[in-house]
Design a protein around this motif. Structure first.
Motif, PDB file in Angstrom:
ATOM      1  N   MET A 161      24.605  -6.856   6.331  1.00 24.08           N
ATOM      2  CA  MET A 161      23.668  -7.372   5.323  1.00 24.08           C
ATOM      3  C   MET A 161      22.365  -6.581   5.393  1.00 24.08           C
ATOM      4  N   GLU A 162      22.099  -5.799   4.368  1.00 25.83           N
ATOM      5  CA  GLU A 162      20.870  -5.013   4.362  1.00 25.83           C
ATOM      6  C   GLU A 162      19.705  -5.893   3.938  1.00 25.83           C
ATOM      7  N   GLY A 163      19.479  -6.032   2.651  1.00 26.86           N
ATOM      8  CA  GLY A 163      18.428  -6.929   2.163  1.00 26.86           C
ATOM      9  C   GLY A 163      17.046  -6.536   2.642  1.00 26.86           C
ATOM     10  N   GLY A 164      16.106  -7.382   2.340  1.00 27.58           N
ATOM     11  CA  GLY A 164      14.735  -7.149   2.773  1.00 27.58           C
ATOM     12  C   GLY A 164      13.974  -6.282   1.790  1.00 27.58           C
ATOM     13  N   ILE A 165      12.673  -6.317   1.951  1.00 25.25           N
ATOM     14  CA  ILE A 165      11.817  -5.531   1.073  1.00 25.25           C
ATOM     15  C   ILE A 165      11.614  -4.149   1.673  1.00 25.25           C
ATOM     16  N   SER A 166      11.203  -3.225   0.854  1.00 23.13           N
ATOM     17  CA  SER A 166      10.950  -1.865   1.315  1.00 23.13           C
ATOM     18  C   SER A 166       9.544  -1.808   1.923  1.00 23.13           C
ATOM     19  N   LEU A 167       9.436  -1.226   3.102  1.00 18.99           N
ATOM     20  CA  LEU A 167       8.142  -1.123   3.777  1.00 18.99           C
ATOM     21  C   LEU A 167       7.693   0.327   3.828  1.00 18.99           C
ATOM     22  N   LYS A 168       6.402   0.542   3.595  1.00 14.66           N
ATOM     23  CA  LYS A 168       5.835   1.884   3.724  1.00 14.66           C
ATOM     24  C   LYS A 168       5.156   1.974   5.080  1.00 14.66           C
ATOM     25  N   ILE A 169       5.942   2.383   6.056  1.00 16.58           N
ATOM     26  CA  ILE A 169       5.430   2.529   7.418  1.00 16.58           C
ATOM     27  C   ILE A 169       5.401   4.015   7.743  1.00 16.58           C
ATOM     28  N   ILE A 170       4.285   4.457   8.269  1.00 17.80           N
ATOM     29  CA  ILE A 170       4.117   5.870   8.605  1.00 17.80           C
ATOM     30  C   ILE A 170       4.049   6.003  10.122  1.00 17.80           C
ATOM     31  N   ILE A 171       4.975   6.763  10.650  1.00 14.13           N
ATOM     32  CA  ILE A 171       5.015   7.014  12.090  1.00 14.13           C
ATOM     33  C   ILE A 171       4.356   8.359  12.342  1.00 14.13           C
ATOM     34  N   SER A 172       3.419   8.371  13.271  1.00 17.98           N
ATOM     35  CA  SER A 172       2.699   9.598  13.593  1.00 17.98           C
ATOM     36  C   SER A 172       2.975   9.989  15.034  1.00 17.98           C
ATOM     37  N   ASN A 173       3.487  11.193  15.207  1.00 18.75           N
ATOM     38  CA  ASN A 173       3.693  11.706  16.567  1.00 18.75           C
ATOM     39  C   ASN A 173       2.378  12.186  17.163  1.00 18.75           C
ATOM     40  N   ALA A 174       1.396  12.430  16.295  1.00 21.60           N
ATOM     41  CA  ALA A 174       0.094  12.921  16.759  1.00 21.60           C
ATOM     42  C   ALA A 174      -0.686  11.814  17.469  1.00 21.60           C
ATOM     43  N   LYS A 175      -0.424  10.563  17.043  1.00 20.37           N
ATOM     44  CA  LYS A 175      -1.116   9.441  17.679  1.00 20.37           C
ATOM     45  C   LYS A 175      -0.569   9.242  19.084  1.00 20.37           C
ATOM     46  N   GLY A 176      -1.399   8.722  19.951  1.00 22.74           N
ATOM     47  CA  GLY A 176      -0.962   8.440  21.313  1.00 22.74           C
ATOM     48  C   GLY A 176      -0.227   7.112  21.421  1.00 22.74           C
ATOM     49  N   ASP A 177      -0.261   6.312  20.358  1.00 20.91           N
ATOM     50  CA  ASP A 177       0.359   4.988  20.399  1.00 20.91           C
ATOM     51  C   ASP A 177       1.875   5.102  20.378  1.00 20.91           C
ATOM     52  N   PRO A 178       2.561   4.256  21.173  1.00 20.70           N
ATOM     53  CA  PRO A 178       4.023   4.231  21.108  1.00 20.70           C
ATOM     54  C   PRO A 178       4.476   3.866  19.690  1.00 20.70           C
ATOM     55  N   ILE A 179       5.654   4.330  19.306  1.00 19.25           N
ATOM     56  CA  ILE A 179       6.161   4.105  17.951  1.00 19.25           C
ATOM     57  C   ILE A 179       6.276   2.612  17.641  1.00 19.25           C
ATOM     58  N   TYR A 180       6.771   1.807  18.598  1.00 16.79           N
ATOM     59  CA  TYR A 180       6.922   0.374  18.318  1.00 16.79           C
ATOM     60  C   TYR A 180       5.565  -0.260  18.012  1.00 16.79           C
ATOM     61  N   GLU A 181       4.501   0.212  18.685  1.00 13.16           N
ATOM     62  CA  GLU A 181       3.156  -0.325  18.433  1.00 13.16           C
ATOM     63  C   GLU A 181       2.666   0.059  17.041  1.00 13.16           C
ATOM     64  N   GLN A 182       2.989   1.276  16.605  1.00 14.39           N
ATOM     65  CA  GLN A 182       2.595   1.712  15.264  1.00 14.39           C
ATOM     66  C   GLN A 182       3.263   0.827  14.211  1.00 14.39           C
ATOM     67  N   ILE A 183       4.546   0.528  14.406  1.00 17.41           N
ATOM     68  CA  ILE A 183       5.277  -0.350  13.479  1.00 17.41           C
ATOM     69  C   ILE A 183       4.676  -1.745  13.514  1.00 17.41           C
ATOM     70  N   TYR A 184       4.472  -2.270  14.727  1.00 14.16           N
ATOM     71  CA  TYR A 184       3.903  -3.608  14.908  1.00 14.16           C
ATOM     72  C   TYR A 184       2.567  -3.726  14.176  1.00 14.16           C
ATOM     73  N   LYS A 185       1.677  -2.771  14.432  1.00 13.91           N
ATOM     74  CA  LYS A 185       0.337  -2.844  13.849  1.00 13.91           C
ATOM     75  C   LYS A 185       0.373  -2.762  12.325  1.00 13.91           C
ATOM     76  N   GLN A 186       1.165  -1.842  11.776  1.00 17.51           N
ATOM     77  CA  GLN A 186       1.222  -1.688  10.330  1.00 17.51           C
ATOM     78  C   GLN A 186       1.820  -2.928   9.664  1.00 17.51           C
ATOM     79  N   MET A 187       2.864  -3.496  10.268  1.00 19.30           N
ATOM     80  CA  MET A 187       3.472  -4.695   9.681  1.00 19.30           C
ATOM     81  C   MET A 187       2.517  -5.884   9.799  1.00 19.30           C
ATOM     82  N   LYS A 188       1.860  -6.017  10.943  1.00 15.00           N
ATOM     83  CA  LYS A 188       0.892  -7.104  11.141  1.00 15.00           C
ATOM     84  C   LYS A 188      -0.235  -6.997  10.116  1.00 15.00           C
TER      85      LYS A 188
END
Length: 132
Positions: free
Chosen positions: A1-28
């Protein structure tokens, strides 16, 4: 089951933040700003991982953190949804942001050689402009 809305999340390798934190912060931030609304179905963990070209484990960690902090609810077999807005939680997040800005203001005030009274006077003047 796919579903769900489309999210515009940008992952940056240049940032020092772990990827999960980048997702968490943008979604929050999207939830607090009302871009993601109460009851909205989020992309599946697998679907988001595929879209972002990252590990399912990384996406799951971001979802787990969002759920732990009360921003989303996960229902087995149905998916993850934006939780009912907790006004106290949102207020607390905004207070933390204000404190962060205030720390920066005090650092700048020191650099400018301003006293606490001068900073407070500046706040009062700006407050009058905001209040109208």
């Amino acid at each position: 089951m796919e579903g769900g809305i489309s999210l515009k999340i940008i992952i940056s390798n240049a940032k020092g933040d772990p990827i999960y934190e980048q997702i968490y912060k943008q979604m929050k931030d999207m939830i607090i700003a009302g871009k993601l609304k109460e009851g909205d179905m989020l992309p599946s963990i697998r679907g988001l991982a595929k879209d972002l070209r990252i590990s399912v484990i990384t996406t799951k960690r971001a979802y787990d953190e969002l759920e732990k902090d009360g921003f989303i609810n996960s229902v087995a077999g149905k998916g993850s949804f934006v939780a009912e807005k907790n006004l106290e939680l949102i207020r607390e997040e905004n207070l933390k942001k204000m404190e962060s800005y205030m720390e920066k203001i005090w650092e700048l005030a020191k650099v400018c050689g301003m006293s606490a009274d001068e900073v407070m006077e500046m706040f009062q003047i700006m407050g009058k402009d905001v209040e109208g």
